[in-house]
Design an enzyme around this catalytic site. Structure first.
Site: not given
Ligand code: SAH
Length: 457
Positions: A86, A288, A386, A413
């Site tokens: 933290c 998550q 995302d 994020c």
């Molecule tokens: N939307 C999901 C995960 C988001 S985390 C949720 O909320 O649970 C971001 C995700 O992007 C990860 O699972 C990672 O493996 C994936 N990722 C990373 N680079 C990528 C790319 N170039 N194309 C597609 N997915 C990708």
């Protein structure tokens, strides 16, 4: 620009703090030159010792606080300073909310050059403690017994820990029990220097809604002394246990999990819910870590997507399909794409588990797959991204600009890459209308945000 600073190493100077860095240090500006000082808060005045002077910024140590921030509190955790997990426990939760909102606002203006975008106050937690549903505890030995807790900051020294205040209590309790059982039954801890010994990590996952528990023993080899006894004791003592897994990681690596998994007892997954959607979570699945706030985040994404049931939606970076399944009930069809094949398997399984059949998932890079879909005639009305911390690939952003979905919902994020990407989308014809920061990781500097972008006519 060459400039001689008045700041020298070992100087003692009086400063006023104006900001926080992304790792929670206070920032003072000396004639524009940033000095980072751990433990200081915005609004505070202090005497600091300059310990390092770099070209574009320096570091100092807090010597005496003259004026304290009204938001300063005593960190509740006794191991706060040693651990480093933290960064903001010395800032009250109100103070954290203000700091995170400011961080988002500042980067959107500084990096994104965005004006007139409405940044809402952060949606925080009522109880900003004990929220994590997953513990991954490194194991070591001390005086012949097993210890487990965390790596002391900037070292590989394991410090024993009984409680982590951002961890769900159940996880703390389970780790203690498993540590005790393994220790008493002759399990040796893995030693990373000699690459000998066995138990590397204890991982625990706990379903917030279902209260199901998964325990994963990560070991160097598949041998476990007193295997039967260990299994039966763990099964007997852990209430809610649904899955006990052995994961073998024989590599010299910092990566926690290895490739081989054996189910020692029970199922290979536990279940949990986010809203009404049920998820199967395996030992290797991404899920998550703050499910309560995930619901808040996804509800906001759903609101910004503004669906009426007739739309085609694309969920880029879909992971195990969390957002896709959330949106599917309100859309005609959802396409999800994700780079990790196992995550897509989970996504498909989760769709089936919930009887959702208007989703289609593909493995691949979003920036490769989405252009292919577009060529084949798939045109999204709403597109959700995302991405990981590094943000979206530029090729994907260009495809979005060409495809022209009516709305783009950006879940981020990392505010810095968000700001960079929003600039590109704005230049391509979108307007970032609203930004809603959501606090997924109280007590840390992390901040998540959802943005609604609309296509300008
Ligand atoms: N939307 C999901 C995960 C988001 S985390 C949720 O909320 O649970 C971001 C995700 O992007 C990860 O699972 C990672 O493996 C994936 N990722 C990373 N680079 C990528 C790319 N170039 N194309 C597609 N997915 C990708």
């Amino acid at each position: 620009m060459s400039k001689t600073f008045s700041v020298q190493k070992n100087d003692y100077i009086d400063v006023e703090f104006v900001d926080l860095t992304h790792d929670g240090a206070g920032v003072a500006k000396i004639e524009g030159y940033p000095l980072f000082v751990a433990g200081a808060l915005p609004g505070e005045k202090a005497k600091v010792k300059v310990i390092k002077v770099g070209k574009s910024y320096g570091f100092g140590r807090l010597i005496e606080l003259y004026e304290k921030s009204p938001y300063r509190i005593d960190a509740p955790c006794p191991i706060y300073k040693e651990c480093g997990g933290c960064q903001l426990q010395h800032l009250s939760y109100d103070g954290q909310m203000i700091a995170k909102e400011k961080q988002v606002r500042d980067v959107l203006t500084r990096i994104g050059k965005l004006e007139n975008v409405h940044v809402h106050p952060v949606l925080g937690m009522k109880e900003p403690w004990r929220y994590r549903n997953k513990a991954q505890v490194p194991i070591g030995e001390h005086e012949g017994g097993l210890i487990g807790g965390f790596y002391q900051q900037r070292t590989h020294q394991i410090i024993d820990m009984e409680a982590c205040l951002i961890q769900q209590e159940k996880n703390d309790e389970v780790v203690q029990i498993v540590k005790e059982i393994c220790g008493r039954n002759g399990v040796r801890a893995y030693d990373e220097t000699s690459h000998k010994g066995s138990l590397r990590h204890i991982m625990v996952r706990h379903g917030l809604v279902t209260e199901e528990v998964m325990v994963v023993l990560v070991t160097r080899t598949s041998e476990l002394p007193n295997r039967k006894k260990i299994i039966s004791e763990i099964v007997e003592r852990i209430k809610g246990l649904k899955s006990l897994v052995l994961n073998v990681n024989s590599k010299k690596t910092n990566v926690i999990m290895g490739d081989e998994t054996q189910i020692l007892w029970g199922e290979d997954v536990i279940y949990d819910y986010i809203g009404e959607i049920k998820f199967a979570i395996s030992s290797r699945s991404f899920y998550q870590v703050n499910p309560e706030q995930t619901k808040v985040l996804y509800d906001k994404a759903l609101e910004y997507a503004d669906l009426n049931g007739t739309e085609t939606v694309i969920d880029a970076y879909c992971g195990i399909g969390t957002i896709s399944l959330f949106l599917a009930k309100k859309a005609r069809k959802v396409y999800g794409v994700e780079i990790v094949p196992e995550a897509i398997e989970d996504a498909k399984r989760n769709a089936a588990l919930n009887g959702i059949d208007n989703v289609e998932f593909a493995v691949g890079k979003a920036e490769m797959v989405i252009p292919r879909w577009y060529e084949k005639g798939v045109k999204a009305d709403v597109l959700v991204v995302d991405p990981p911390r590094k943000g979206c690939d530029e090729a994907l952003l260009q495809t979005i600009v060409a495809m022209k979905p009516r709305k783009v919902v950006y879940v981020s994020c990392n505010p810095a890459t968000l700001a960079r990407d929003l600039r590109i989308l704005e230049d391509g014809g979108y307007k970032a209308v609203e930004v809603q920061p959501v606090d997924m990781f109280p007590q840390t500097m992390h901040v998540e945000a959802v943005v609604q972008l609309v296509l300008k006519m």
